[in-house]
Write a protein that holds these residues in place. Sequence first.
Motif, short mmCIF file in Angstrom:
data_model
loop_
_atom_site.label_atom_id
_atom_site.label_comp_id
_atom_site.label_asym_id
_atom_site.label_seq_id
_atom_site.Cartn_x
_atom_site.Cartn_y
_atom_site.Cartn_z
N LEU A 29 -6.53 14.75 52.15
CA LEU A 29 -5.92 14.24 53.38
C LEU A 29 -6.92 14.34 54.52
N LEU A 30 -7.12 13.25 55.24
CA LEU A 30 -7.92 13.25 56.47
C LEU A 30 -6.94 13.38 57.63
N ALA A 31 -7.20 14.36 58.52
CA ALA A 31 -6.21 14.70 59.54
C ALA A 31 -6.87 14.97 60.88
N VAL A 32 -6.03 15.05 61.91
CA VAL A 32 -6.44 15.50 63.24
C VAL A 32 -5.63 16.75 63.56
N PRO A 33 -6.08 17.58 64.50
CA PRO A 33 -5.42 18.87 64.74
C PRO A 33 -3.91 18.84 64.93
N PRO A 34 -3.34 17.88 65.69
CA PRO A 34 -1.88 17.89 65.83
C PRO A 34 -1.14 17.81 64.49
N MET A 35 -1.73 17.14 63.50
CA MET A 35 -1.11 17.05 62.18
C MET A 35 -1.14 18.40 61.48
N ILE A 36 -2.24 19.13 61.60
CA ILE A 36 -2.35 20.45 60.99
C ILE A 36 -1.30 21.39 61.59
N ILE A 37 -1.18 21.34 62.90
CA ILE A 37 -0.22 22.20 63.60
C ILE A 37 1.21 21.88 63.16
N GLN A 38 1.52 20.58 63.00
CA GLN A 38 2.85 20.20 62.55
C GLN A 38 3.11 20.64 61.12
N MET A 39 2.10 20.55 60.25
CA MET A 39 2.25 21.01 58.88
C MET A 39 2.56 22.50 58.84
N VAL A 40 1.90 23.26 59.69
CA VAL A 40 2.15 24.71 59.77
C VAL A 40 3.57 24.97 60.26
N ARG A 41 3.99 24.28 61.29
CA ARG A 41 5.32 24.53 61.87
C ARG A 41 6.44 24.13 60.91
N VAL A 42 6.24 23.04 60.19
CA VAL A 42 7.26 22.63 59.22
C VAL A 42 7.39 23.66 58.11
N ALA A 43 6.24 24.12 57.61
CA ALA A 43 6.26 25.13 56.55
C ALA A 43 6.84 26.45 57.07
N GLY A 44 6.59 26.75 58.34
CA GLY A 44 7.10 27.97 58.94
C GLY A 44 8.61 27.98 59.05
N LYS A 45 9.23 26.81 59.04
CA LYS A 45 10.69 26.71 59.09
C LYS A 45 11.31 26.74 57.69
N GLY A 46 10.46 27.01 56.70
CA GLY A 46 10.96 27.12 55.35
C GLY A 46 11.06 25.81 54.60
N ARG A 47 10.62 24.72 55.23
CA ARG A 47 10.71 23.40 54.59
C ARG A 47 9.39 23.10 53.89
N ARG A 48 9.28 23.55 52.67
CA ARG A 48 8.02 23.42 51.93
C ARG A 48 8.11 22.26 50.93
N TRP A 49 7.02 21.52 50.86
CA TRP A 49 6.93 20.41 49.93
C TRP A 49 6.05 20.83 48.74
N GLU A 50 6.32 20.25 47.59
CA GLU A 50 5.49 20.49 46.41
C GLU A 50 4.23 19.65 46.52
N LEU A 51 3.12 20.30 46.85
CA LEU A 51 1.85 19.60 47.06
C LEU A 51 0.78 20.15 46.12
N SER A 52 1.14 20.32 44.87
CA SER A 52 0.22 20.95 43.91
C SER A 52 -1.04 20.12 43.68
N CYS A 53 -0.98 18.81 43.92
CA CYS A 53 -2.15 17.96 43.70
C CYS A 53 -3.14 18.01 44.86
N LEU A 54 -2.65 18.40 46.04
CA LEU A 54 -3.51 18.39 47.22
C LEU A 54 -4.58 19.47 47.12
N LYS A 55 -5.84 19.05 47.19
CA LYS A 55 -6.96 19.98 47.07
C LYS A 55 -7.59 20.33 48.42
N GLU A 56 -7.67 19.33 49.30
CA GLU A 56 -8.41 19.55 50.54
C GLU A 56 -7.81 18.74 51.68
N VAL A 57 -7.79 19.35 52.86
CA VAL A 57 -7.48 18.64 54.10
C VAL A 57 -8.71 18.72 54.98
N VAL A 58 -9.18 17.57 55.43
CA VAL A 58 -10.37 17.50 56.28
C VAL A 58 -9.93 17.12 57.69
#
Length: 542
Positions: free
Chosen positions: A275-304
Amino acid sequence: MSFDGDYFFSSSTGIYQSKWHSSPLLPLSPSLSLPSYLFNLPIPSISSPSFIDSVSGFSLSFSDLRSLALSASLSLHSLGISNGDVVLLVSPNSIYFPVIVLAIMSLGAVFTTANFLLTRQELESQIRDSNVSLILTTSDLSHKLDNLISKPLVLIQDFISNLKPTPNNITILANTSIKTTDTAALMYSSGTTGKSKAVICSHGNLIAMSCILRDVWGGFGRNETYLCTIPMFHMFGFSVFVCGALAMMTPVVVMRRYVIEDMLTAMKRHRVTKLLAVPPMIIQMVRVAGKGRRWELSCLKEVVCSGAPLPREYMEMFVECYPGVTLSQCYGLTETSGPITLCDGVKGRFHVSIGRLIPTMEAKIRDVHTNKALPFNKYGELLVRGPPLMQGYLNNEEATSMAIDDEGWLHTGDLCYIDRRGLIYVVDRIKELIKYKAYQVAPAELEEILQTHPEVHDVAVIPYPDDEAGEIPMACVVRKPGSSFKEDELISFTEKKVAPYKKIRKVIFVDVIPRSPSGKILRRLIKAKVVQQQGTEISARL
């Protein structure tokens, strides 16, 4: 040229070079366009997908893409477009975005684009600046662009639906009148520190970027799938997904618009690996996961991540929320035709550095006072040079000469240092440094500290004029909902964490911190707002 050990630094010239083990062989032909280079690369198979719509799942194979680009070039030619004409594409992300871009370039015409969020007045200004001959856009954006040039708008949906397959016609993509030195694209710089300028990218610049990304990130043997959420009208998205992905023969899942839940769903559905991302996306991914809403992303290897500084706090939280995923950073400019540092091959779960120079690129760290080249671990302005570097700014010789010196070095304006492993670290923008008495204070350093305060939602640090000190650091703070902490609390929070000259000495509370789409703080807008608030009573701590 001699180098110190295996650090690829010449103490005699002050030049740093790439530490990659291999270096791509750039095409030597002077008669080569980006489309002809990309479409003459071997493809893994005729049916291999190149671009996939994240919602419908509809895909274009590499063969489809080439055929459609050929047909689109003929259609554009029938509309009167030829060598040197400038064609504007204003559109959200689409699997057809690369088709139109490559069709324009194959005619020897010049591709340009714009943020579709711009106002009609802003778009009109850019159209005049680049002397646009034809505009392609979507029906819902047509009201912003209609009647801005003499030719009628071309609606993308109609344009694509009327294309006829031309699998055997290769004459236009093989156009030998196009030179690598010819202008291929006009990409507008973000304009966060001044008026936006048109960056001239030649076919050679973009071919070099394509070759480099193919060499560093590998070809079709790596079994990768990328997700495109960042806009292709931005150089980050354009260089990676139009130039790089096609050169790598890597499938790209394209999102038409970014919504965090839709992005995570698309990654799971299409088994995205990068995944190619910008900082606001990283922050949103953290906040979503912090609320317990986790997605199965076993294939994801790297976020740039790129586009703006990412606080270390969120790097650490990200790798905790998404175990098994490496968080990397990269760095590039519109003026460098895309990313010129990458973290590939650097060990670790997350990377504070922006990585190493890509192959073919050189760098210097220049002392901002003496202009002398600096060795390892010394702060200075980052200067870069290499094949992806722009030709200059359109119709602006003064700005070009200020950006690129007589030796071909681009002065980035970023304060950086390079360590003994060849890793580069960004400290701040030089123009944004706060001059407190005889000292220089980097706003980004203070912002990272302030972000750790439990009641700070967002923050920006800017200089505030002072008779005695020249400038003092002032924090513009957005409180979290329900918070009512005061200025003194925030000043006390920072003063024990930094040297005395770096202390926050003023605080104002604001509703929002204006940022660019990539997450960069728009300090000039904040400064303008502060000037308007002359009645604010805040005492300085000297």
